[in-house]
Design an enzyme around this catalytic site. Structure first.
Site, short mmCIF file in Angstrom:
data_model
loop_
_atom_site.label_atom_id
_atom_site.label_comp_id
_atom_site.label_asym_id
_atom_site.label_seq_id
_atom_site.Cartn_x
_atom_site.Cartn_y
_atom_site.Cartn_z
CB THR A 150 -0.98 -0.01 1.19
OG1 THR A 150 -0.27 -0.27 2.40
CG2 THR A 150 -2.05 -1.07 0.99
CE LYS A 176 0.26 -3.41 3.36
NZ LYS A 176 -0.47 -2.49 4.33
CB THR A 187 -1.84 -1.46 8.74
OG1 THR A 187 -2.86 -0.86 9.48
CG2 THR A 187 -2.33 -1.55 7.31
CD GLU A 272 2.00 5.29 6.37
OE1 GLU A 272 1.21 4.72 5.60
OE2 GLU A 272 1.63 5.96 7.36
CG ASN A 394 -0.71 8.44 7.92
OD1 ASN A 394 -1.39 7.46 7.70
ND2 ASN A 394 0.61 8.39 8.00
#
Length: 395
Positions: A150, A176, A187, A272, A394
């Site tokens: 993602t 992932k 996640t 991230e 985000n």
């Protein structure tokens, strides 16, 4: 541990494919992994009480039978909070995959990842599944690893091999994850294949142990997702003596823990906006549970993570997070080390070389150690820094 090439298809009898079916604008977004013979299967799932439809479908499948022959995964859409339609869509993915590969739908596991609250574009997905099934191949591991991503910036895959009872056993894996990462599953998706012959309860036990020592020791932002799962499939084509106990079980456990730990580190390093990989270790706790609480509090502290991003030796933020962690802490006993340099002793600042520490904190891999000096237990958590880019991704 001997690394080998091949990723998720390195073990005998596995093929894979990854395609772009149109969920995303311009990236691969659907993957299939298939075994040429039925596998013993095991799974570990999110602890979030809000669970996505594919999590529920796959959990039910594994409760009904500890066997599977394929996994179908889509990215770009979580299929979560989509009601009965979402559940039926997840089931339909297993049916279409079964039809396209000649595998009974009950032996197809399903996973999804992406934004919550949108229904799946099933027309695109069904077409994508059939396309992927038509190009399954041994060399399809990298395509599959790319298709499950993602916000990840790199594919995450690994394969290892060891000898068990005179037979070469292979284990491959892909994962992932980059955001919404927190211990007790996040996640993230991870899939493990092996050609080992292993008893089903032993596979489940090994997987649970490996997850606890890897994926449950990472945090990027402290958030926990609705779609997380780690699945393991073992097809037995290595023809080793069945693994149940003893040296064979120990070796297989080591293989699985190594692969999962390496993937877990890849997830944190690809967090991230992350620029630094941080190892947080809490020593000297009165129990393992208390060491765990303290380490997680430090690793999840936004103030600690932003300080380390800025190269600041602000050990007071570490002390504060230890104090509110819920673990037994006595300030006057606490020693804190940053990158091997003692910055606090007995709960007070030490006379450390600020220039040397500043240089060390500019590194890509940082280490935080807090010794509570109250007992003999310790725990380690892997995390990353918190940056402006994380907020941008985000918002």
């Amino acid at each position: 541990m001997k690394r080998i090439k091949g990723g998720i298809t390195a073990p005998l009898g596995f093929t894979a494919a990854g395609v772009a079916c149109g969920i995303k604008k311009s990236r691969k977004d659907l993957a299939i992994v298939v075994s040429e013979k039925p596998c013993v299967a095991a799974g570990v799932f999110t602890t979030n009480k809000v669970k996505a439809a594919p999590v529920e479908v796959t959990r039910r499948c594994l409760r009904r039978q500890r066997a599977a022959s394929a996994v179908v995964v889509n990215s770009g859409n979580a299929n979560c909070c989509t009601g009965e339609r979402g559940f039926q869509d997840a089931l339909r993915m297993t049916e279409v995959c079964g039809e396209a590969t000649g595998i009974p739908p009950g032996e197809v596991l399903v996973a999804s990842t992406g934004p919550i609250g949108k229904v799946l574009p099933m027309g695109k997905i069904e077409k994508g599944i059939r396309h992927a099934a038509s190009i399954l191949r041994k060399q399809g591991a990298r395509d599959a690893a790319e298709a499950i991503l993602t916000t990840d910036t790199v594919a995450k895959e690994i394969a290892v091999a060891e000898t068990i009872a005179g037979k070469k056993v292979r284990l491959g894996a892909m994962a992932k994850g980059a955001g919404m990462i927190s211990p007790k599953m996040a996640t993230m998706l991870a899939f493990v294949t092996t050609d080992a012959v292993i008893e089903e309860s032993s596979l489940q036990e090994c997987l649970t142990n490996a997850v606890n020592k890897s994926f449950n020791r990472i945090t990027v932002d402290g958030d926990r997702s609705t779609n997380d799962m780690v699945l393991a499939l073992a097809n037995g084509l290595a023809r080793n003596r069945e693994i149940r106990r003893g040296a064979g079980l120990k070796t297989f456990q080591e293989m699985l823990e190594f692969a999962c730990s390496e993937l877990a580190k890849m997830i944190v390093k690809d967090g991230e906006g992350a620029t630094r990989f941080i190892t947080v270790t809490v020593k000297g706790a009165r129990s393992l549970q208390q060491a765990d609480k303290a380490a997680r509090a430090v690793a999840d502290s936004k103030l600690v993570k932003t300080a380390l991003h800025g190269g600041s030796p602000n050990w007071g933020r570490i002390m504060a997070s230890l104090g509110y962690s819920g673990a037994s802490v006595r300030r006057e006993f606490v020693d804190i080390y940053l990158c091997g340099i003692k910055v606090a002793g007995g709960g007070e600042r030490t006379d450390f070389d600020a220039g040397k520490l500043s240089e060390a904190l500019r590194g890509k891999e940082l280490e935080v150690i807090a010794d509570l000096n109250l007992g003999e237990f310790e725990q380690m958590i892997w995390t990353c820094d918190l940056t402006a880019e994380y907020v941008a991704i985000n918002k």
